[in-house]
Design a protein around this motif. Structure first.
Motif, short mmCIF file in Angstrom:
data_model
loop_
_atom_site.label_atom_id
_atom_site.label_comp_id
_atom_site.label_asym_id
_atom_site.label_seq_id
_atom_site.Cartn_x
_atom_site.Cartn_y
_atom_site.Cartn_z
N LEU A 75 15.28 -7.37 0.59
CA LEU A 75 14.40 -6.35 0.03
C LEU A 75 13.82 -5.51 1.17
N THR A 76 14.17 -4.24 1.17
CA THR A 76 13.58 -3.31 2.14
C THR A 76 13.07 -2.11 1.35
N THR A 77 12.28 -2.41 0.36
CA THR A 77 11.84 -1.38 -0.59
C THR A 77 10.65 -0.56 -0.07
N GLY A 78 10.14 -0.91 1.10
CA GLY A 78 9.14 -0.06 1.75
C GLY A 78 7.85 0.06 0.98
N SER A 79 7.29 1.24 1.03
CA SER A 79 6.00 1.44 0.38
C SER A 79 5.93 2.83 -0.24
N ALA A 85 12.03 -7.23 4.64
CA ALA A 85 11.69 -6.67 5.96
C ALA A 85 11.12 -5.27 5.80
N GLY A 86 10.47 -4.81 6.87
CA GLY A 86 9.88 -3.47 6.86
C GLY A 86 8.50 -3.47 6.21
N ASP A 87 8.09 -2.30 5.74
CA ASP A 87 6.74 -2.13 5.18
C ASP A 87 6.41 -3.14 4.08
N PRO A 133 9.82 11.85 11.92
CA PRO A 133 10.00 13.30 12.11
C PRO A 133 9.44 14.14 10.95
N LEU A 134 9.23 13.50 9.80
CA LEU A 134 8.77 14.27 8.63
C LEU A 134 7.37 14.83 8.82
N SER A 135 6.58 14.18 9.67
CA SER A 135 5.22 14.68 9.92
C SER A 135 5.10 15.28 11.32
N PRO A 168 2.65 -1.43 -0.69
CA PRO A 168 4.02 -1.96 -0.61
C PRO A 168 4.70 -1.99 -1.98
N ASN A 169 5.99 -1.69 -2.01
CA ASN A 169 6.75 -1.68 -3.26
C ASN A 169 7.22 -3.09 -3.60
N THR A 170 6.32 -3.85 -4.20
CA THR A 170 6.59 -5.28 -4.45
C THR A 170 6.99 -5.59 -5.89
N TRP A 198 7.16 2.26 12.04
CA TRP A 198 8.57 2.50 12.33
C TRP A 198 9.22 1.33 13.06
N ALA A 199 8.61 0.86 14.16
CA ALA A 199 9.25 -0.17 14.99
C ALA A 199 9.46 -1.46 14.20
N ASN A 200 8.55 -1.73 13.29
CA ASN A 200 8.68 -2.95 12.48
C ASN A 200 9.84 -2.83 11.49
N ALA A 215 17.41 1.74 0.59
CA ALA A 215 18.27 2.41 1.57
C ALA A 215 17.37 3.10 2.59
N SER A 216 16.75 2.27 3.38
CA SER A 216 15.68 2.71 4.27
C SER A 216 16.07 2.42 5.71
N LEU A 217 15.17 2.70 6.64
CA LEU A 217 15.42 2.36 8.04
C LEU A 217 15.69 0.87 8.19
N ALA A 218 14.82 0.05 7.61
CA ALA A 218 15.00 -1.41 7.73
C ALA A 218 16.32 -1.84 7.09
N GLY A 219 16.62 -1.26 5.93
CA GLY A 219 17.87 -1.62 5.24
C GLY A 219 19.09 -1.24 6.05
N GLY A 243 20.42 7.19 -5.17
CA GLY A 243 19.91 7.87 -6.37
C GLY A 243 19.79 6.92 -7.56
N VAL A 244 19.72 5.65 -7.29
CA VAL A 244 19.60 4.69 -8.41
C VAL A 244 18.64 3.57 -7.99
N ARG A 245 17.75 3.26 -8.92
CA ARG A 245 16.73 2.25 -8.66
C ARG A 245 17.24 0.87 -9.06
N ALA A 246 16.92 -0.12 -8.25
CA ALA A 246 17.14 -1.51 -8.69
C ALA A 246 15.97 -1.87 -9.58
N GLN A 247 16.24 -2.18 -10.82
CA GLN A 247 15.10 -2.31 -11.75
C GLN A 247 14.80 -3.75 -12.17
C1 LIG Z 1 5.54 11.10 7.20
C2 LIG Z 1 5.55 9.77 7.89
C3 LIG Z 1 5.43 9.72 9.27
C4 LIG Z 1 5.44 8.49 9.92
N1 LIG Z 1 5.30 8.48 11.28
C5 LIG Z 1 5.29 7.30 11.92
C6 LIG Z 1 5.14 7.26 13.34
O1 LIG Z 1 4.98 8.28 14.00
N2 LIG Z 1 5.17 6.06 13.96
C7 LIG Z 1 5.34 4.89 13.27
O2 LIG Z 1 5.36 3.83 13.88
N3 LIG Z 1 5.48 4.89 11.91
C8 LIG Z 1 5.47 6.06 11.23
N4 LIG Z 1 5.60 6.09 9.87
C9 LIG Z 1 5.78 4.82 9.14
C10 LIG Z 1 7.26 4.43 9.05
O3 LIG Z 1 8.03 5.55 8.73
C11 LIG Z 1 7.44 3.34 7.99
O4 LIG Z 1 6.80 2.20 8.47
C12 LIG Z 1 8.91 3.07 7.70
O5 LIG Z 1 9.48 4.18 7.06
C13 LIG Z 1 9.09 1.87 6.82
O6 LIG Z 1 10.45 1.70 6.60
P1 LIG Z 1 11.01 0.73 5.50
O7 LIG Z 1 12.46 0.57 5.88
O8 LIG Z 1 10.19 -0.46 5.36
O9 LIG Z 1 10.90 1.49 4.09
P2 LIG Z 1 10.68 2.96 3.58
O10 LIG Z 1 10.85 3.96 4.65
O11 LIG Z 1 9.43 2.98 2.78
O12 LIG Z 1 11.89 3.13 2.56
C14 LIG Z 1 12.04 2.30 1.42
C15 LIG Z 1 13.12 2.89 0.55
O13 LIG Z 1 13.40 1.99 -0.51
C16 LIG Z 1 13.53 2.72 -1.71
N5 LIG Z 1 13.21 1.85 -2.85
C17 LIG Z 1 12.00 1.32 -3.18
N6 LIG Z 1 12.12 0.55 -4.28
C18 LIG Z 1 13.41 0.61 -4.65
C19 LIG Z 1 14.15 0.02 -5.73
N7 LIG Z 1 13.57 -0.80 -6.63
N8 LIG Z 1 15.47 0.31 -5.84
C20 LIG Z 1 16.08 1.12 -4.91
N9 LIG Z 1 15.43 1.70 -3.88
C21 LIG Z 1 14.12 1.43 -3.75
C22 LIG Z 1 12.53 3.86 -1.54
O14 LIG Z 1 12.86 4.93 -2.42
C23 LIG Z 1 12.73 4.21 -0.08
O15 LIG Z 1 13.76 5.14 0.10
C24 LIG Z 1 5.58 7.30 9.18
C25 LIG Z 1 5.68 7.36 7.78
C26 LIG Z 1 5.66 8.58 7.14
C27 LIG Z 1 5.75 8.63 5.65
#
Ligand SMILES: Cc1cc2nc3c(=O)[nH]c(=O)nc-3n(C[C@H](O)[C@H](O)[C@H](O)COP(=O)(O)OP(=O)(O)OC[C@H]3O[C@@H](n4cnc5c(N)ncnc54)[C@H](O)[C@@H]3O)c2cc1C
Length: 410
Positions: A108-112, A277-279, A47-49, A245-247, A297-299, A12-16, A80-84
């Protein structure tokens, strides 16, 4: 009558969230379930940083959509629940609460996740990382005026945390094994611009040093010991040494994984009904002709949208130029391109010392990356140069009176 398909998005991320948005925008009227391990609905991390860590913005600025958007668009949030477990053959995802979600297509947008520094004392209270909203709020609390903050790692996160800590009035030392900040991502020439910026704001650097251990008392960190034995007093430590990456889910399901979930240019994984997609995704970039993974972010934003379209069988290739931005003190910057294959020259247009310039990285006379610092509305032109793949004239490139569409050689 056939039932409407179910699309499950894990992460449940930006990409998702952008993928769910694209699905509805494209007219998909099946079921969408968005599963997230964090208890928050999807939010953006930049915004977190920055604004949130500085105390200038409320945490709520980070949410991708208002709460009601999910009900209005019939996007079921399972937070609040992990896909396991993923059974890619059986088209099922099992959640940690025992629920099993059948799907027709899965994204899969599990990020990193942050890379942990495994040294003695690493578990002491006050040794902190920055990835989640909760991390950001905790750090903000500890950045009081006069606090002694040691930042480990002079990458983007470390530098943004250092800027926020200094702005709060904390004393800041940054420990970095490389000779300049951002060494691997920008190279030494432009890394030094960031070193000067931080020094001018009172940050002290310890380059060429790794961390040997953290020392503490009563369970809390008190000092960082570098490899040369120097003890740096610390009330709080911020570790920013990269992410991974959360692979796990994909790997256990037998999908092709290699420093990311491998996809083709449409973000389809080695299983035709699973996309990424995403990280977490390492996608085949048409522009670079190889698989790249982008941690920005943009990716997540654009890749999420592209993946939504790909889930529906349309959209074509995802062909973005990697793009990143940062804000530190009074410096705003945008970077486009990729230095993964190296460069042999850096050309500057403007005043690097005044921190108002555009830098271009060249390889064999062609622009492979460009960064505008406190100069705006040029990133599209920079990316056009990168995409063209054409040789440029370095003198014209450095000359601010020549339009960026007129800098080609010959
Ligand atoms: C503090 C901070 C500042 C940043 N600033 C910038 C910036 O200024 N410019 C920029 O370009 N980029 C920035 N980034 C990077 C950018 O935020 C990331 O590239 C982006 O968040 C990636 O998004 P995502 O959707 O791939 O996944 P993520 O944001 O990593 O989210 C993935 C989500 O999936 C969930 N998840 C993982 N595994 C499971 C599972 N098995 N079951 C259920 N849920 C799961 C995670 O808990 C998480 O909530 C920053 C990152 C951080 C941490």
């Amino acid at each position: 009558m056939p039932t409407a398909p179910t699309f499950v998005i894990v992460g449940a991320s930006l990409a998702g969230a952008r993928a769910a948005e694209a699905l509805r925008a494209e007219g998909f009227d099946g079921r969408i379930v968005l599963v997230g391990e964090e208890s928050e609905r999807p939010y953006e991390r930049p915004p977190l940083s920055k604004g949130v860590l500085l105390g200038n913005d409320e945490p709520s600025v980070a949410y991708v959509h208002p709460q009601e958007w999910y009900a209005e668009h019939a996007v079921e949030l399972r937070l609040g629940v992990r896909a396991q477990r993923l059974d890619a053959g059986g088209h099922e995802v099992e959640l940690a609460d025992g629920d099993v979600l059948p799907y027709d297509k899965l994204l899969l947008t599990t990020g990193s996740s942050v890379r942990r520094l495994r040294v003695p004392g690493g578990d002491l209270d006050g040794v902190l990382y920055l990835r989640t909203m909760a991390d950001s709020l905790r750090l903000k609390e500890s950045f009081a005026a006069g606090a002694r903050v040691v930042v480990v790692g002079a990458g983007w996160i470390g530098l943004e945390a250092a800027a926020a800590a200094r702005t709060h009035g904390a004393d800041v030392v940054v420990v970095e094994p490389h000779p300049t900040p951002l060494h691997a991502v920008l190279g030494p020439e432009m890394g030094n611009v960031f070193a000067d910026l931080h020094r001018d704001h009172g940050v002290e650097f310890r380059f060429g040093q790794g961390v040997a251990e953290f020392r503490g008392a009563e369970g809390s960190v008190r000092a960082v010991v570098t490899e040369d034995g120097t003890e740096l007093p610390a009330d709080v430590v911020v570790v920013g040494i990269g992410i991974q990456p959360n692979t796990e889910l994909a790997e256990a399901a037998g999908l092709a994984v290699d420093n990311g979930v491998l996809t083709d240019s449409s973000l389809q994984t080695s299983n035709p009904d699973v996309f990424a997609a995403g990280d977490v995704a390492r996608w085949q970039s048409p522009l670079y002709g190889r698989q790249i993974r982008v941690e920005h972010w943009a990716n997540a934003q654009d890749g999420g949208t592209a993946a939504g379209r790909s889930l529906l069988g349309g959209g074509g290739a995802y062909d973005a130029v990697p793009f990143f931005f940062t804000d530190q003190y009074d410096l705003g910057m945008e970077f486009g391109g990729d230095l993964g294959s190296g460069y042999d020259d850096v050309v500057v247009r403007g005043e690097a010392k005044a921190r108002e310039f555009v830098a271009f990285w060249l390889r064999q006379g062609r622009v492979v990356a460009g960064m505008n610092v406190n100069v705006w509305d040029v990133q599209d032109d920079v990316q056009a140069l990168i995409r063209s793949g054409r040789p440029v004239d370095a003198r014209k490139l450095a000359d601010g009176s020549t339009g960026l569409d007129s800098v080609y050689a010959g």
